[in-house]
Write a protein that holds these residues in place. Sequence first.
Motif, PDB file in Angstrom:
ATOM      1  N   ALA A 107       0.118 128.415 -64.500  1.00 44.75           N
ATOM      2  CA  ALA A 107       0.717 129.586 -63.858  1.00 44.75           C
ATOM      3  C   ALA A 107       1.397 130.506 -64.861  1.00 44.75           C
ATOM      4  CB  ALA A 107       1.718 129.149 -62.798  1.00 44.75           C
ATOM      5  N   ASN A 108       2.043 129.965 -65.916  1.00 42.96           N
ATOM      6  CA  ASN A 108       2.820 130.840 -66.805  1.00 42.96           C
ATOM      7  C   ASN A 108       2.455 130.708 -68.283  1.00 42.96           C
ATOM      8  OD1 ASN A 108       3.944 128.411 -67.494  1.00 42.96           O
ATOM      9  ND2 ASN A 108       5.905 128.792 -66.467  1.00 42.96           N
ATOM     10  N   ASN A 109       1.460 129.909 -68.634  1.00 46.19           N
ATOM     11  CA  ASN A 109       1.002 129.753 -70.016  1.00 46.19           C
ATOM     12  C   ASN A 109       2.135 129.441 -70.996  1.00 46.19           C
ATOM     13  OD1 ASN A 109      -1.668 130.193 -69.298  1.00 46.19           O
ATOM     14  ND2 ASN A 109      -1.508 132.407 -69.586  1.00 46.19           N
ATOM     15  N   ASP A 110       3.143 128.712 -70.584  1.00 48.09           N
ATOM     16  CA  ASP A 110       4.248 128.312 -71.448  1.00 48.09           C
ATOM     17  C   ASP A 110       3.937 126.921 -71.999  1.00 48.09           C
ATOM     18  OD1 ASP A 110       6.603 127.843 -72.741  1.00 48.09           O
ATOM     19  OD2 ASP A 110       7.872 127.875 -70.954  1.00 48.09           O
TER      20      ASP A 110
END
Length: 189
Positions: A107-110
């Motif tokens: 979802a957030n590519n972290d």
Amino acid sequence: MSAKETHNETMDAVKDEAVEEQNQAEESAQTEEANIEGNDNPRIAELEKQAEEAQQRYLRAQADFDNFRRRTMKEKEELAQYASMKLIEQLLPVVDNFERAIAASGANNDYESLAKGVDMIFRQLSQTLDAEGLKPINAVGEPFNPEFHQAIMQVESDEYEEGVVVEEVQKGYMLKEKVLRPSMVKVSG
């Protein structure tokens, strides 16, 4: 002594007693028949009745034993089929956490958070396996022991003396007191 062993001994004793009673009744009947000239028919009838009762007790004991054996076989099969159930239940939260970490990273590519999450999940998995008795085998710096180590290569080493594990290629594990998988190692030569 387990309940099964106690039951087995009880069943054996009942069978032995029934067989002994039957043998005694048959011997008595044969002895009486040999000694009787025909005027003691009530005694023969009584002995035949006792022999028949002993036979019936023996047959009931045999049937009880057969039923017990079938029941214990079924219990063993169920135990083997569901032996890993407890461990699987303990691993389900680890699986849930992996699914959450994958969903969050997508979802957030972290990726830094993903790495931290995976590390936390690995520690949770290690704790669960440790609670079940899984322990890593110490290898590097230890003398080579074929019971715990599988040598895949012999190397020259200035740091270690001959016959000492220099490098661990694959970690080995013990489950309680038994080697589950030996460590694959390189040994100094």
